[in-house]
Every structure is written in structure tokens, then in C-alpha cells.
Design an enzyme around this catalytic site. Structure first.
Site, mmCIF file in Angstrom:
data_model
loop_
_atom_site.group_PDB
_atom_site.id
_atom_site.type_symbol
_atom_site.label_atom_id
_atom_site.label_comp_id
_atom_site.label_asym_id
_atom_site.label_seq_id
_atom_site.Cartn_x
_atom_site.Cartn_y
_atom_site.Cartn_z
ATOM 1 N N SER A 72 0.620 -1.829 0.146
ATOM 2 C CA SER A 72 0.896 0.322 -0.377
ATOM 3 C C SER A 72 0.999 1.575 0.100
ATOM 4 C CB SER A 72 -1.076 0.310 1.415
ATOM 5 O OG SER A 72 -1.791 -0.974 1.376
HETATM 6 N N1 SAH Z 1 -1.538 -5.020 4.083
HETATM 7 C C1 SAH Z 1 -0.236 -5.011 2.784
HETATM 8 C C2 SAH Z 1 -0.955 -4.808 1.220
HETATM 9 C C3 SAH Z 1 -1.573 -5.839 0.444
HETATM 10 S S1 SAH Z 1 -2.671 -5.601 -0.648
HETATM 11 C C4 SAH Z 1 0.774 -3.537 2.712
HETATM 12 O O1 SAH Z 1 1.201 -3.499 3.172
HETATM 13 O O2 SAH Z 1 1.255 -3.713 2.065
HETATM 14 C C5 SAH Z 1 -3.834 -6.254 -0.270
HETATM 15 C C6 SAH Z 1 -3.587 -7.703 0.224
HETATM 16 O O3 SAH Z 1 -5.373 -8.225 0.536
HETATM 17 C C7 SAH Z 1 -3.325 -9.106 -0.916
HETATM 18 O O4 SAH Z 1 -1.880 -9.511 -0.076
HETATM 19 C C8 SAH Z 1 -4.470 -10.239 -1.164
HETATM 20 O O5 SAH Z 1 -4.498 -11.330 -1.145
HETATM 21 C C9 SAH Z 1 -5.158 -9.303 0.440
HETATM 22 N N2 SAH Z 1 -6.833 -10.022 0.710
HETATM 23 C C10 SAH Z 1 -7.515 -9.767 -0.973
HETATM 24 N N3 SAH Z 1 -8.331 -10.613 -0.366
HETATM 25 C C11 SAH Z 1 -8.487 -10.923 1.055
HETATM 26 C C12 SAH Z 1 -9.298 -11.979 1.774
HETATM 27 N N4 SAH Z 1 -10.357 -12.500 1.686
HETATM 28 N N5 SAH Z 1 -8.729 -12.107 2.997
HETATM 29 C C13 SAH Z 1 -7.273 -11.970 3.385
HETATM 30 N N6 SAH Z 1 -6.608 -11.733 2.749
HETATM 31 C C14 SAH Z 1 -7.032 -10.493 1.570
#
Ligand code: SAH
Length: 223
Positions: A72
Site C-alpha cells: 500500500s
Molecule cells: N497490507 C499490505 C497490502 C497488501 S495488498 C501492505 O502493507 O502493503 C492486499 C492484500 O489483501 C493482498 O495480499 C491480498 O491477497 C489480500 N486479500 C485479498 N482478499 C483477502 C481476503 N478475503 N482475506 C485476506 N486477505 C485478502
């Protein structure tokens, strides 16, 4: 060994100056909460991206982390955490979407107890490796579907969701403690996304629509 070498190689980028420049940019963009700024200043973001992207880790942008997912944008992380902290000191916090573990590390330097769920197992393992050297004893990672929340660790004073759902997952609302807050990106008609804040009060939930954002989609089930 590989990680130690990487940390040494990254010394220039971990320098306080590089990180505090990013913090100053977030301040200039309107982030005011000093606790949030300090936590972002404390986490070496370059450890959470591929080495080839490390030189861009302190730009205020999202970057690819594999599996079609992204780390993010720091401004958006800061904005969401600021919303959770207004007039509150949340103790037990849930993150949905661990990804590479960056926001989880920021959360763990702000809150006493943090749980983070990720649906893609291989990504969760990568996050675990990324987080190892930071020794955050108050952070627990779980492989699971965020639509189901994390019943065994509920209720949460705050929930922060890092992927965009088509509508608010009811199970997550139910896992909020009284007075608790959840911030998440929601898809509106036409596919545009907005950050939405939910607050649990005596009678139900108060909902506020906030900034337009762009997150990867929240998918159903484990992978
Ligand atoms: N928090 C992260 C951002 C990751 S992007 C950071 O620090 O940068 C969003 C993440 O959400 C992805 O890894 C994706 O696999 C996850 N995701 C999507 N749907 C999800 C769900 N239903 N349960 C858990 N994780 C999920």
C-alpha cells in the site's frame, strides 16, 4: 544470511534521513497524528519489496509485491491509521490483507496487540520472512479468508482492511468491540472505490464515506 546482506546493502536507504524525508512528505500531504508519523518513520519499507524496487521504497507510491498484489501507498496507510486513532487508543487490532507485511509492522509499532490475516499462503510466508528481523512480539499472522474475520481473537477495537470489497463484510462488523472502528475501501457503483469508516455505537453502526482510493480486490476463500 541473505537478509543480513540485504540489510547491509540497504544501509543508505534505511538511513534516518531517507525515512524522515518520507515522513515530512506525509506531513505536507496532511497527516497530523505524530504517533502515526513516528510509526511510519520507524519501519524500514525497503525490506518489504523486491531488491530491484528497493530504491523506490521511500516514494509515496504503491509497488508490486508479486501474486498480482501491491504494497500500500504510505499516505493511504497513514490516513487509515489516523482515522482509527481519533479520540481512541485501540488495544486489539485486526488487519485484513497482510500482503508483504508492511502495514502489519506499522500497526505493531502503534498498537499493543495486532492480528493480520492473508488469504494467499505463499504471500503470508513471504510476510513472515520479511518481518522476522523486526521481532514484533505483539504481531500474530494467520492464513485465512478475511471475509470470516478472526473469531478466536475478536472483539477488535479497530479493524483495517487492505483490499476492496463490493460491500461491507457483516462478519467483520460483528467482530468490532463497542465503540470500535473499522476502516476499509469499498467499491461503489461503476467500480470506483472510497475509504469508508464504520463506528460501532450503542444502537448500531455509524458510517462515513471518505477519500477516493485504489486497492486490489478483496477475494473470497483461501489460496
Ligand atoms: N497490507 C499490505 C497490502 C497488501 S495488498 C501492505 O502493507 O502493503 C492486499 C492484500 O489483501 C493482498 O495480499 C491480498 O491477497 C489480500 N486479500 C485479498 N482478499 C483477502 C481476503 N478475503 N482475506 C485476506 N486477505 C485478502
Amino acid at each position: 544470511m541473505a537478509r543480513e546482506m540485504r540489510q547491509t546493502a540497504g544501509l543508505g536507504m534505511t538511513s534516518l534521513r531517507t525515512r524522515s524525508r518520507m515522513v515530512e512528505r506525509l506531513r505536507a500531504k496532511g497527516i497530523r497524528d505524530e504517533r502515526v508519523l513516528a510509526a511510519i518513520g520507524a519501519v524500514p519499507r525497503h525490506l518489504f519489496v523486491e531488491e530491484a524496487l528497493a530504491s523506490r521504497a521511500y516514494e509515496d507510491i504503491a509497488l508490486p509485491i508479486g501474486f498480482g498484489q501491491t504494497i500500500s501507498q504510505p499516505y493511504v496507510v497513514a490516513r487509515m491509521l489516523e482515522l482509527l486513532l481519533v479520540n481512541r487508543e485501540p488495544k486489539n487490532v485486526l488487519e485484513v490483507g497482510t500482503g508483504c507485511g508492511y502495514q502489519a509492522a506499522v500497526l505493531a509499532s502503534l498498537f499493543p496487540q495486532v492480528h493480520s490475516i492473508e488469504r494467499i499462503k505463499a504471500l503470508l510466508e513471504r510476510a513472515r520472512a520479511n518481518l522476522l528481523g523486526l521481532r514484533l512480539a505483539n504481531l500474530r499472522l494467520a492464513h485465512g479468508d478475511g471475509y470470516a474475520g478472526l473469531e478466536k481473537a475478536a472483539p477488535f477495537h479497530s479493524i483495517v482492511v487492505a483490499a476492496a470489497a463490493p460491500r461491507v463484510p457483516d462478519t467483520l462488523l460483528q467482530q468490532l468491540a463497542p465503540g470500535g472502528r473499522m476502516v476499509l475501501p469499498l467499491k461503489a457503483n461503476g467500480g470506483a472505490q472510497r475509504l469508508v469508516l464504520f463506528e460501532r455505537n450503542g444502537r448500531g453502526f455509524l458510517e462515513s464515506e471518505l477519500d477516493p482510493v485504489r486497492f486490489v480486490p478483496m477475494e473470497v476463500g483461501k489460496a
